[in-house]
Motif scaffolding. Structure first.
Motif, PDB file in Angstrom:
ATOM      1  N   TRP A 209       0.797  -0.952  -0.024  1.00 18.26           N
ATOM      2  CA  TRP A 209       0.088   0.062   0.236  1.00 18.26           C
ATOM      3  C   TRP A 209       0.917   1.213   0.033  1.00 18.26           C
ATOM      4  O   TRP A 209       0.373   2.377  -0.027  1.00 18.26           O
ATOM      5  CB  TRP A 209      -1.016   0.008   1.178  1.00 18.26           C
ATOM      6  N   LYS A 210       2.307   1.179   0.272  1.00 18.24           N
ATOM      7  CA  LYS A 210       2.992   2.262   0.199  1.00 18.24           C
ATOM      8  C   LYS A 210       2.776   3.290   1.446  1.00 18.24           C
ATOM      9  O   LYS A 210       2.696   4.362   1.194  1.00 18.24           O
ATOM     10  CB  LYS A 210       3.227   3.038  -0.991  1.00 18.24           C
ATOM     11  N   LEU A 211       2.601   2.535   2.553  1.00 19.93           N
ATOM     12  CA  LEU A 211       2.144   3.340   3.658  1.00 19.93           C
ATOM     13  C   LEU A 211       3.166   3.077   4.910  1.00 19.93           C
ATOM     14  O   LEU A 211       3.483   1.894   5.231  1.00 19.93           O
ATOM     15  CB  LEU A 211       0.620   3.292   4.157  1.00 19.93           C
TER      16      LEU A 211
ATOM     17  N   LEU B 196      -0.213   8.210   9.872  1.00 25.84           N
ATOM     18  CA  LEU B 196      -0.290   7.337   8.654  1.00 25.84           C
ATOM     19  C   LEU B 196       0.526   8.484   7.679  1.00 25.84           C
ATOM     20  O   LEU B 196      -0.144   9.495   7.354  1.00 25.84           O
ATOM     21  CB  LEU B 196      -1.678   6.839   8.207  1.00 25.84           C
ATOM     22  N   TYR B 197       1.389   7.876   7.019  1.00 28.26           N
ATOM     23  CA  TYR B 197       2.211   8.457   6.045  1.00 28.26           C
ATOM     24  C   TYR B 197       2.163   7.638   4.423  1.00 28.26           C
ATOM     25  O   TYR B 197       2.431   6.683   4.410  1.00 28.26           O
ATOM     26  CB  TYR B 197       3.608   8.728   6.376  1.00 28.26           C
ATOM     27  N   ASP B 198       1.796   8.374   3.693  1.00 29.83           N
ATOM     28  CA  ASP B 198       2.199   7.889   2.217  1.00 29.83           C
ATOM     29  C   ASP B 198       3.528   8.356   1.674  1.00 29.83           C
ATOM     30  O   ASP B 198       3.764   9.411   1.229  1.00 29.83           O
ATOM     31  CB  ASP B 198       1.001   8.403   1.468  1.00 29.83           C
ATOM     32  N   TYR B 199       4.414   7.120   1.433  1.00 27.88           N
ATOM     33  CA  TYR B 199       5.717   7.566   1.281  1.00 27.88           C
ATOM     34  C   TYR B 199       5.804   7.284  -0.264  1.00 27.88           C
ATOM     35  O   TYR B 199       6.815   7.918  -0.864  1.00 27.88           O
ATOM     36  CB  TYR B 199       6.357   6.576   2.049  1.00 27.88           C
TER      37      TYR B 199
ATOM     38  N   VAL C 166      -1.328  11.047   5.842  1.00 27.02           N
ATOM     39  CA  VAL C 166      -2.867  10.661   5.446  1.00 27.02           C
ATOM     40  C   VAL C 166      -3.599  10.880   6.691  1.00 27.02           C
ATOM     41  O   VAL C 166      -4.785  11.322   6.720  1.00 27.02           O
ATOM     42  CB  VAL C 166      -2.651   9.028   5.120  1.00 27.02           C
TER      43      VAL C 166
ATOM     44  N   LEU D  14      -9.309   2.622   5.366  1.00 27.54           N
ATOM     45  CA  LEU D  14      -8.441   3.087   4.538  1.00 27.54           C
ATOM     46  C   LEU D  14      -9.071   3.001   3.133  1.00 27.54           C
ATOM     47  O   LEU D  14      -9.340   2.236   2.632  1.00 27.54           O
ATOM     48  CB  LEU D  14      -6.958   2.711   4.506  1.00 27.54           C
TER      49      LEU D  14
ATOM     50  N   LEU E 120      -7.748   3.187  -0.446  1.00 33.34           N
ATOM     51  CA  LEU E 120      -6.649   3.083  -1.473  1.00 33.34           C
ATOM     52  C   LEU E 120      -6.955   3.585  -2.976  1.00 33.34           C
ATOM     53  O   LEU E 120      -8.056   2.723  -3.437  1.00 33.34           O
ATOM     54  CB  LEU E 120      -5.825   2.057  -1.448  1.00 33.34           C
TER      55      LEU E 120
ATOM     56  N   VAL F  69      -4.685   8.745  -0.807  1.00 31.63           N
ATOM     57  CA  VAL F  69      -5.215   7.805   0.260  1.00 31.63           C
ATOM     58  C   VAL F  69      -5.954   8.377   1.265  1.00 31.63           C
ATOM     59  O   VAL F  69      -5.626   9.560   1.862  1.00 31.63           O
ATOM     60  CB  VAL F  69      -4.082   6.997   0.789  1.00 31.63           C
TER      61      VAL F  69
END
Length: 979
Positions: A570-572, A583-586, A592, A715, A717, A728
């Motif tokens: 999920w790239k989180l 929560l961070y979306d990298y 997020v 969440l 996505l 997200v």
């Protein structure tokens, strides 16, 4: 009938438990804590190390390891192998002697204690009469000569430890043969050294503390030569040809004496480092070379005024292949045959604590591609090591090849993460990652131990990797999470920093921008009293090949990160502190979700874990930094026991971790919401499960706090094709408050079959079956006090298991493991592995949540050991038994990593006669024949057995390039060396 069936089911379950579970402490990784003695057997090619806690450890070829522990709580002061045998003798500081043997059993060797002995003097004699100060293992293999504080030498038959009173050498016997003018000047004092004549085993030299040396004939029971040295004696060495005796002394001198059978009158001393007062030469060794002059090696002897804080090993000429130096915190092996004398990397005894360990993370079954890339990055860091093979090769490693590749990652106080190959018995260093380059720190660019004053003689350089100093405690790594499938890594630190890194095979120069997360969310009335955040470098930074940071999240307030997880599919990245979670979306580098969990009454959470100790630690750090700089410039200050400082730091960090992560034990009663740190996030978890209804699963984030609260967020996505553009989103879904408000230490979702959900990308790589999304899912919430199962999506309680109600235990560590059957290859079960504050490990069944087995593991008083424990996915675990050692244990019958090795009795031409002492009437031809029959292995025995370079403190540097062909080695607090 019903009762019979139930009894049969219980018996069947008991049998199944025996197939699945078995507790063993298997091997200790790392460097022995507080080493105090060293021994070596060239015939066995084994190294032995004794410690202050009474442990004795043997090492040979990689994978060949043995460990024993004396029953007495006393330090090991000496270790001696019996020549050409598999026995060794240890001397403890309580004056007891212990005999150990490597006994073969079912094709493997095991280290066993087979005897113990304490010298007893005549009635009414003072303890000094029998206090052992020197030990000689005679070449016959049947005798021990024990020199004592009272000046006597006792002869003991081994292995039975029978005192041969008729062969003892009393102080009166020796004194009566000493010239009157010498006795009139001084008494003889204690026996400092005992050495055997290498060409005549009947002769030994007895060295007394005040300087006198006496060559004694064991058969005739008389002195045949007196060597009247006048300086305090430190050590003695008998040259290989038997023609000379070397003595070293407290004034920094050494002397060479001819063995002639006639008393020496003139003292021919040499002070190698000048006419100013010098430190004692504590040990001296001279060895023959194939061509040219002999090889001379000694420890100490440096001028006191300039180098009083240094302890050196000086090598004059070189011929041996390697020098093995045991220092207090590591083992250093120097290649003497390669230009520049590089260090040989050790396959074991690596100092795990080169910077204090702050956290650990284990990853099982690493894919080959990732493994090879990590190795390649590590090899680029190791170009300074020698290419020569490891010189200690004793024994046979009979262990099968590891079934999988396992990594142990350790986080350290200096901001580094070290990658270790944990697949087998040897914990081997693979790669080191440093996070310090991302930040501006308090490091002093001039604070370099390798620097020396221009024109300084002799010049110094640093070897070894032990460096307990941390330039900035905020760099300390607190949490690590590695995805073995994608190669993404996230690291969280003491000052609220979370780095996201990816593996790159090439060097890259890039800027790492920080994304600030305000976890207080505008709450008023709170003021952070702790440390400031780290300053991020604004300019591009050149990162070497390996893991390179590309995203940085900075929590405000900059508190210790207490929970961390990564979902690479999920790239989180999710994280938590004592103030909340986020929560961070990298992929998009966006926040997020931010949730504040701080209790309005919890002012303690605003102080920060370092605020109460920061000033004293900073003061200590600055003091030691000043001392190190002064050592480089003026050489006037002395560093007092760096090991004690590191131990104090480790204890302090453990206490802080316990304070922050594990509240004070209370009775089993409801906790007040006013308790401190109730908002501290203890665990964070991703799951694809049912939150809104039972027909549609959704990605979700779960967080558990110290106050017994569980938060769940749904969440959203975006589709894969729009993942890079669409955001997200997170929406609150559930909130659970446990009745007793016990801290939540773990969260787990079970699928329709009752199995834990697989890791991200595990199914995509065909390494796990897809979770059952047809049946109902269950939520398992693990608190310090109980395990409670809820149905999803309604979150109604279904079952629970109370742990605290049984014996007052509290859960401290928890993990999920797979236990394979020892009898049936294709059968196994998942279970929860739990470590309590009592030091016990439990296995709890899934999904029934029933206690399966429990075993005592860690001492309940060992708070730091319990706090350091990490479990593997296959039923093993690691915990720190000292700042420098991991104890490895296994709960599984199938997955056990332990030494399987064999040491055989060495072949020796004269072993049948065991070189019994010969009468003095033995002809010169007989002695020459004995000498000629001594093969290369026998000659090597003396080289390695006696070249023990002991000193009182540990050295940190090795000095090189003296005049001509001399080279001095320095290292902090040298304990022992074997050439």
């Amino acid at each position: 009938m019903k009762r019979f069936r139930r009894h049969g089911q219980e018996s069947q379950r008991d049998r199944l438990k025996q197939e699945l579970f078995q507790f063993n402490k298997t091997v200790e990784h790392g460097f022995p804590h507080q080493p105090s003695a060293l021994g070596y057997s060239p015939s066995l090619q084994l190294l032995a190390i004794g410690t202050r806690s009474g442990a004795i450890k043997l090492y040979g070829a990689p994978g060949v390891e043995f460990m024993g522990l004396h029953d007495e709580n006393a330090a090991v002061t000496q270790v001696h192998f019996l020549p050409h045998q598999v026995e060794l003798v240890t001397l403890l500081d309580d004056n007891s002697l212990h005999m150990w043997t490597l006994r073969a059993h079912k094709g493997l060797s095991e280290l066993l204690e087979i005897g113990r002995f304490t010298l007893t003097g005549p009635p009414g004699a003072p303890p000094s009469v029998t206090r052992v100060t020197a030990v000689l293992a005679h070449s016959s293999g049947e005798l021990l000569l024990l020199g004592t504080e009272g000046g006597h030498v006792f002869v003991v038959e081994v292995p039975g430890f029978r005192e041969l009173e008729e062969r003892n050498i009393s102080l009166d016997q020796v004194a009566s043969s000493v010239p009157d003018d010498y006795i009139g000047r001084r008494n003889l004092e204690h026996v400092e050294a005992l050495q055997e004549n290498p060409v005549n085993p009947n002769q030994v030299v007895i060295g007394y503390g005040r300087g006198l040396m006496v060559i004694w004939d064991l058969e005739k029971q008389c002195a045949i030569q007196h060597i009247p040295a006048t300086q305090q004696l430190e050590s003695v060495w008998w040259t290989e040809d038997g023609g000379y005796i070397l003595s070293s002394h407290s004034d920094g001198s050494y002397c060479q004496w001819m063995v002639s059978g006639e008393d020496e009158d003139e003292e021919k001393s040499d002070i190698p480092y000048g006419h100013f007062p010098c430190k004692a030469i504590s040990k001296i060794v001279q060895l023959p070379t194939e061509e040219g002059p002999p090889f001379l090696l000694f420890s100490g002897g440096m001028p006191r005024a300039s180098y009083g804080d240094r302890h050196c090993i000086t090598v004059i000429h070189r011929d041996p292949s390697a020098l093995v130096v045991l220092v207090e915190e590591e083992l250093v092996v120097i290649d003497l045959q390669t230009e520049g004398w590089p260090v040989i990397q050790t396959p074991y005894l690596v100092p795990l604590h080169s910077s204090a360990i702050t956290c650990s993370h284990h990853v099982s079954a690493i894919p080959l591609k990732l493994w090879e890339r990590v190795i390649a990055a590590g090899e680029l860091q190791n170009t300074h090591y020698s290419k020569k093979p490891w010189p200690i090769t004793g024994g046979q490693n009979l262990a099968p090849d590891p079934p999988q590749r396992d990594l142990l990652l350790t986080g350290h106080e200096d901001g580094t993460v070290r990658f270790w190959d944990a697949s087998g018995v040897c914990l081997y260093p693979m790669y080191k990652l440093s996070t310090a380059g991302v930040f501006h720190t308090d490091a002093d660019p001039n604070d370099n131990m390798n620097q020396g004053t221009e024109g300084e003689w002799p010049p110094f350089r640093k070897v070894g990797c032990f460096d307990p100093y941390s330039d900035d405690p905020r760099l300390g790594v607190q949490k690590i999470h590695l995805c073995k499938y994608s190669g993404y890594l996230t690291i969280a630190g003491t000052a609220g920093q979370i780095l996201v890194l990816e593996l790159n095979d090439e060097a890259a120069q890039q800027t790492v921008e920080a994304k600030v997360v305000d976890l207080l969310q505008g709450q008023e009335g709170f003021r952070w009293k702790g440390h400031a955040r780290l300053d991020v470098r604004e300019e591009p930074v050149l990162f070497p090949p390996g893991f390179q940071p590309f995203a940085l999240v900075q929590c405000q307030p900059p508190a210790v990160v207490t929970a961390l997880t990564l979902h690479s599919e999920w790239k989180l990245v999710a994280f938590g502190t004592s103030h909340g979670f986020g929560l961070y979306d990298y992929q998009q580098k966006n926040n997020v979700l931010i949730k504040c969990t701080l209790n309005p009454t919890d002012q303690l959470a605003m102080e920060g874990p370092l605020s109460r100790v920061k000033s004293i630690k900073k003061s200590l750090r600055q003091s030691f930094r000043r001392i190190r700089r002064s050592r480089v410039s003026l050489r006037k200050h002395h560093v007092h026991n760096a090991a004690k400082l590191q131990e104090a730091n480790a204890r302090l960090e453990a206490e802080l971790a316990e304070m922050e992560l594990a509240p004070v034990q209370r009775k089993i009663e409801a906790r007040s919401s006013d308790d401190s740190f109730t908002g501290l996030v203890r665990t964070i978890y991703f799951a694809d499960t049912f939150l809104s209804d039972s027909s549609h699963s959704t990605p979700s984030l779960w967080a558990g706090t110290n106050g017994g609260c569980v938060f769940a967020y749904m969440l959203r996505l975006p589709p894969v094709e729009h993942r890079a553009e669409e955001p997200v989103t997170a929406q609150p879904a559930k909130e659970i408050q446990l009745m007793h408000r016990a801290p939540v230490v773990g969260i787990l979702v079970l699928d329709g079959h009752g199995a834990p959900l697989p890791e991200p990308l595990e199914v995509a790589h065909d390494l796990a079956r897809s979770p059952d999304m047809q049946g109902s899912h269950h939520l398992l919430v693990i608190s310090e006090e109980q395990f409670k199962v809820f149905t999803l999506p309604k979150v109604s309680a279904k079952m629970k298991l109370k742990l605290t109600a049984v014996d007052g235990s509290r859960v401290r560590r928890v993990g999920v493991a797979w236990f394979g059957s020892s009898r049936t290859e294709d059968y196994g079960e998942s279970g929860l592995v739990v470590l309590t504050n009592q030091g016990d490990v439990h296995v709890v069944s899934l999904p029934t949540v029933k206690m399966q087995v429990h075993y005592p593991c860690v001492r309940r008083e060992d708070v730091s050991g319990i706090a350091s424990c990490v479990f593997t996915k296959h039923g093993q675990g690691f915990y720190l038994i000292s700042p420098s050692e991991f104890e490895r244990f296994s709960l599984s019958t199938r997955c056990v990593v332990e030494p399987h090795c064999l040491v055989e009795v060495p072949l020796h031409p004269g072993s049948s006669n065991k070189h019994r002492p010969q009468p003095d009437g033995a002809s010169s031809a007989q002695r020459n024949a004995r000498q000629g029959s001594e093969d290369a292995e026998s000659a090597a025995r003396r080289v390695m057995e006696h070249a023990l370079l002991n000193d009182e403190k540990v050295l940190q540097e090795i000095q090189k390039s003296l005049e001509g062909d001399q080279t001095s080695f320095l290292d902090n607090n040298v304990k022992s060396a074997v050439a």
